[in-house]
Design a protein around this motif. Sequence first.
Motif, PDB file in Angstrom:
ATOM      1  N   ALA A  42       0.827  -1.210   0.000  1.00  0.00           N
ATOM      2  CA  ALA A  42       0.000   0.000   0.000  1.00  0.00           C
ATOM      3  C   ALA A  42       0.857   1.253   0.000  1.00  0.00           C
ATOM      4  O   ALA A  42       1.876   1.326   0.699  1.00  0.00           O
ATOM      5  CB  ALA A  42      -0.924   0.004   1.223  1.00  0.00           C
ATOM      6  N   VAL A  43       0.408   2.234  -0.764  1.00  0.00           N
ATOM      7  CA  VAL A  43       1.036   3.562  -0.786  1.00  0.00           C
ATOM      8  C   VAL A  43      -0.006   4.561  -0.320  1.00  0.00           C
ATOM      9  O   VAL A  43      -1.141   4.561  -0.812  1.00  0.00           O
ATOM     10  CB  VAL A  43       1.525   3.924  -2.207  1.00  0.00           C
ATOM     11  N   ILE A  44       0.369   5.405   0.627  1.00  0.00           N
ATOM     12  CA  ILE A  44      -0.552   6.397   1.170  1.00  0.00           C
ATOM     13  C   ILE A  44       0.121   7.761   1.078  1.00  0.00           C
ATOM     14  O   ILE A  44       1.216   7.952   1.611  1.00  0.00           O
ATOM     15  CB  ILE A  44      -0.929   6.109   2.643  1.00  0.00           C
ATOM     16  N   THR A  45      -0.524   8.709   0.414  1.00  0.00           N
ATOM     17  CA  THR A  45       0.074  10.032   0.258  1.00  0.00           C
ATOM     18  C   THR A  45      -0.351  10.951   1.401  1.00  0.00           C
ATOM     19  O   THR A  45      -1.412  10.792   1.988  1.00  0.00           O
ATOM     20  CB  THR A  45      -0.326  10.675  -1.085  1.00  0.00           C
ATOM     21  N   LEU A  72       4.123   2.195   2.125  1.00  0.00           N
ATOM     22  CA  LEU A  72       4.997   3.293   1.733  1.00  0.00           C
ATOM     23  C   LEU A  72       4.266   4.584   2.043  1.00  0.00           C
ATOM     24  O   LEU A  72       3.191   4.849   1.489  1.00  0.00           O
ATOM     25  CB  LEU A  72       5.340   3.228   0.243  1.00  0.00           C
ATOM     26  N   ILE A  73       4.834   5.378   2.949  1.00  0.00           N
ATOM     27  CA  ILE A  73       4.243   6.650   3.334  1.00  0.00           C
ATOM     28  C   ILE A  73       4.924   7.758   2.548  1.00  0.00           C
ATOM     29  O   ILE A  73       6.146   7.901   2.567  1.00  0.00           O
ATOM     30  CB  ILE A  73       4.397   6.878   4.849  1.00  0.00           C
ATOM     31  N   ARG A  91       9.954  11.338   0.596  1.00  0.00           N
ATOM     32  CA  ARG A  91       9.419  12.639   0.221  1.00  0.00           C
ATOM     33  C   ARG A  91       8.903  12.579  -1.208  1.00  0.00           C
ATOM     34  O   ARG A  91       9.547  12.014  -2.098  1.00  0.00           O
ATOM     35  CB  ARG A  91      10.485  13.732   0.310  1.00  0.00           C
ATOM     36  N   ALA A  92       7.736  13.159  -1.427  1.00  0.00           N
ATOM     37  CA  ALA A  92       7.211  13.302  -2.784  1.00  0.00           C
ATOM     38  C   ALA A  92       6.225  14.454  -2.810  1.00  0.00           C
ATOM     39  O   ALA A  92       5.511  14.698  -1.841  1.00  0.00           O
ATOM     40  CB  ALA A  92       6.539  12.022  -3.260  1.00  0.00           C
ATOM     41  N   ASP A  93       6.217  15.158  -3.926  1.00  0.00           N
ATOM     42  CA  ASP A  93       5.252  16.224  -4.191  1.00  0.00           C
ATOM     43  C   ASP A  93       4.207  15.644  -5.127  1.00  0.00           C
ATOM     44  O   ASP A  93       4.498  15.344  -6.287  1.00  0.00           O
ATOM     45  CB  ASP A  93       5.973  17.413  -4.829  1.00  0.00           C
ATOM     46  N   VAL A  94       2.979  15.460  -4.632  1.00  0.00           N
ATOM     47  CA  VAL A  94       1.964  14.757  -5.426  1.00  0.00           C
ATOM     48  C   VAL A  94       1.541  15.533  -6.665  1.00  0.00           C
ATOM     49  O   VAL A  94       0.907  14.967  -7.561  1.00  0.00           O
ATOM     50  CB  VAL A  94       0.721  14.403  -4.580  1.00  0.00           C
ATOM     51  N   SER A  95       1.867  16.817  -6.724  1.00  0.00           N
ATOM     52  CA  SER A  95       1.498  17.611  -7.897  1.00  0.00           C
ATOM     53  C   SER A  95       2.549  17.560  -8.998  1.00  0.00           C
ATOM     54  O   SER A  95       2.347  18.103 -10.083  1.00  0.00           O
ATOM     55  CB  SER A  95       1.252  19.067  -7.496  1.00  0.00           C
ATOM     56  N   VAL A 133       5.958  11.773  -8.331  1.00  0.00           N
ATOM     57  CA  VAL A 133       5.007  10.673  -8.138  1.00  0.00           C
ATOM     58  C   VAL A 133       5.525   9.410  -8.812  1.00  0.00           C
ATOM     59  O   VAL A 133       5.423   8.305  -8.244  1.00  0.00           O
ATOM     60  CB  VAL A 133       3.613  11.060  -8.675  1.00  0.00           C
ATOM     61  N   VAL A 134       6.082   9.531 -10.000  1.00  0.00           N
ATOM     62  CA  VAL A 134       6.656   8.374 -10.685  1.00  0.00           C
ATOM     63  C   VAL A 134       7.761   7.751  -9.838  1.00  0.00           C
ATOM     64  O   VAL A 134       7.832   6.522  -9.685  1.00  0.00           O
ATOM     65  CB  VAL A 134       7.196   8.773 -12.067  1.00  0.00           C
ATOM     66  N   ALA A 135       8.613   8.592  -9.265  1.00  0.00           N
ATOM     67  CA  ALA A 135       9.712   8.077  -8.442  1.00  0.00           C
ATOM     68  C   ALA A 135       9.189   7.324  -7.225  1.00  0.00           C
ATOM     69  O   ALA A 135       9.726   6.274  -6.851  1.00  0.00           O
ATOM     70  CB  ALA A 135      10.614   9.232  -8.010  1.00  0.00           C
ATOM     71  N   ALA A 136       8.124   7.839  -6.610  1.00  0.00           N
ATOM     72  CA  ALA A 136       7.550   7.165  -5.445  1.00  0.00           C
ATOM     73  C   ALA A 136       6.953   5.820  -5.841  1.00  0.00           C
ATOM     74  O   ALA A 136       7.119   4.813  -5.132  1.00  0.00           O
ATOM     75  CB  ALA A 136       6.485   8.053  -4.803  1.00  0.00           C
ATOM     76  N   ALA A 137       6.255   5.784  -6.972  1.00  0.00           N
ATOM     77  CA  ALA A 137       5.681   4.519  -7.441  1.00  0.00           C
ATOM     78  C   ALA A 137       6.766   3.508  -7.761  1.00  0.00           C
ATOM     79  O   ALA A 137       6.658   2.316  -7.422  1.00  0.00           O
ATOM     80  CB  ALA A 137       4.802   4.776  -8.662  1.00  0.00           C
ATOM     81  N   GLU A 138       7.828   3.959  -8.386  1.00  0.00           N
ATOM     82  CA  GLU A 138       8.943   3.069  -8.710  1.00  0.00           C
ATOM     83  C   GLU A 138       9.635   2.568  -7.451  1.00  0.00           C
ATOM     84  O   GLU A 138      10.106   1.425  -7.392  1.00  0.00           O
ATOM     85  CB  GLU A 138       9.937   3.787  -9.619  1.00  0.00           C
ATOM     86  N   LEU A 139       9.698   3.419  -6.423  1.00  0.00           N
ATOM     87  CA  LEU A 139      10.281   2.997  -5.150  1.00  0.00           C
ATOM     88  C   LEU A 139       9.468   1.865  -4.532  1.00  0.00           C
ATOM     89  O   LEU A 139      10.026   0.886  -4.018  1.00  0.00           O
ATOM     90  CB  LEU A 139      10.352   4.184  -4.190  1.00  0.00           C
ATOM     91  N   ALA A 140       8.135   1.987  -4.589  1.00  0.00           N
ATOM     92  CA  ALA A 140       7.280   0.928  -4.052  1.00  0.00           C
ATOM     93  C   ALA A 140       7.507  -0.383  -4.792  1.00  0.00           C
ATOM     94  O   ALA A 140       7.576  -1.461  -4.179  1.00  0.00           O
ATOM     95  CB  ALA A 140       5.811   1.343  -4.143  1.00  0.00           C
ATOM     96  N   VAL A 141       7.641  -0.303  -6.096  1.00  0.00           N
ATOM     97  CA  VAL A 141       7.875  -1.514  -6.888  1.00  0.00           C
ATOM     98  C   VAL A 141       9.245  -2.109  -6.563  1.00  0.00           C
ATOM     99  O   VAL A 141       9.392  -3.328  -6.384  1.00  0.00           O
ATOM    100  CB  VAL A 141       7.758  -1.208  -8.384  1.00  0.00           C
ATOM    101  N   ALA A 142      10.261  -1.255  -6.471  1.00  0.00           N
ATOM    102  CA  ALA A 142      11.618  -1.736  -6.203  1.00  0.00           C
ATOM    103  C   ALA A 142      11.735  -2.376  -4.826  1.00  0.00           C
ATOM    104  O   ALA A 142      12.397  -3.409  -4.657  1.00  0.00           O
ATOM    105  CB  ALA A 142      12.611  -0.575  -6.332  1.00  0.00           C
TER     106      ALA A 142
END
Length: 276
Positions: free
Chosen positions: A24-27, A49-50, A77-81, A86-95
Amino acid sequence: MPFPFADVSQEPISELLSLSGRRAVITGAAQGLGKAIAARLAEAGADILIIDLDADRASAAADELASRFGVRGLGTRADVSDTASVVAAAELAVAEFGGIDIWVNNAGLFPNAPALEMSDEMWDQVFAVNTRGAFLGSREAARRMAETGGGVIVNIVSTAGFQAAFPGMTAYVSSKHAVRGLTKSLALDLAPLGIRVLGVAPSYVPTEGNIAAAKLGAEAAAAAGIEMPPLDVMNQSLIGRTGTPDDIARVVLFAASDLSIIMTGSTLLADAGEMI
């Protein structure tokens, strides 16, 4: 194309509620409502992933919840806008976790001012975080969920997505109405991929961020000669108390779990009867 949603009628409640093995990813989850949501998902067994603008708080919250519930936890850290962020955060979750099964678009802004006093910059900022952020998170989550057989996206809407309860909330109300529409449209697009999309619409819940934002909004309204209601009546509860972050988190858990597998495109009112 078949729609890959199983009939879980024979599964026990414990299995339907369990998120064991899911990612799960929560922004916007370093504190307040987002952290409460992350806690319930972790308690149900999900690795978390927070995401937050404050990397240190995000990491601290993830470490705390991982230790408490025995799951894997990560903060970043991620800026949702910002698309790249956001791509980097999603890739981090996958990795780190191997994929994404649940994505909760919780990050939001609540700065408001009377319409005639609202700057272009404020309007754009609210839509950038509340609406664009929900779209970017949903898109990047869905791209990765589609590769692994599906998942669930939960958008935190608001009762402001159903009404304009108070003056001075033009940007916020408009952005949250947009997120309700986004939830419906994404559900239509993503169902063939095995991805459900649900909204959860809380009434006002006193969190650190909401209290601060509401006070600033009231001050701006007062300066423009507009009377705002006091904070203690922003939630028109019929249950005898104001909602808590965990009240909302439990509804999100329902939406994210297989208990709600028949549902997609809906926005669930978690409003203590406010919208009756």
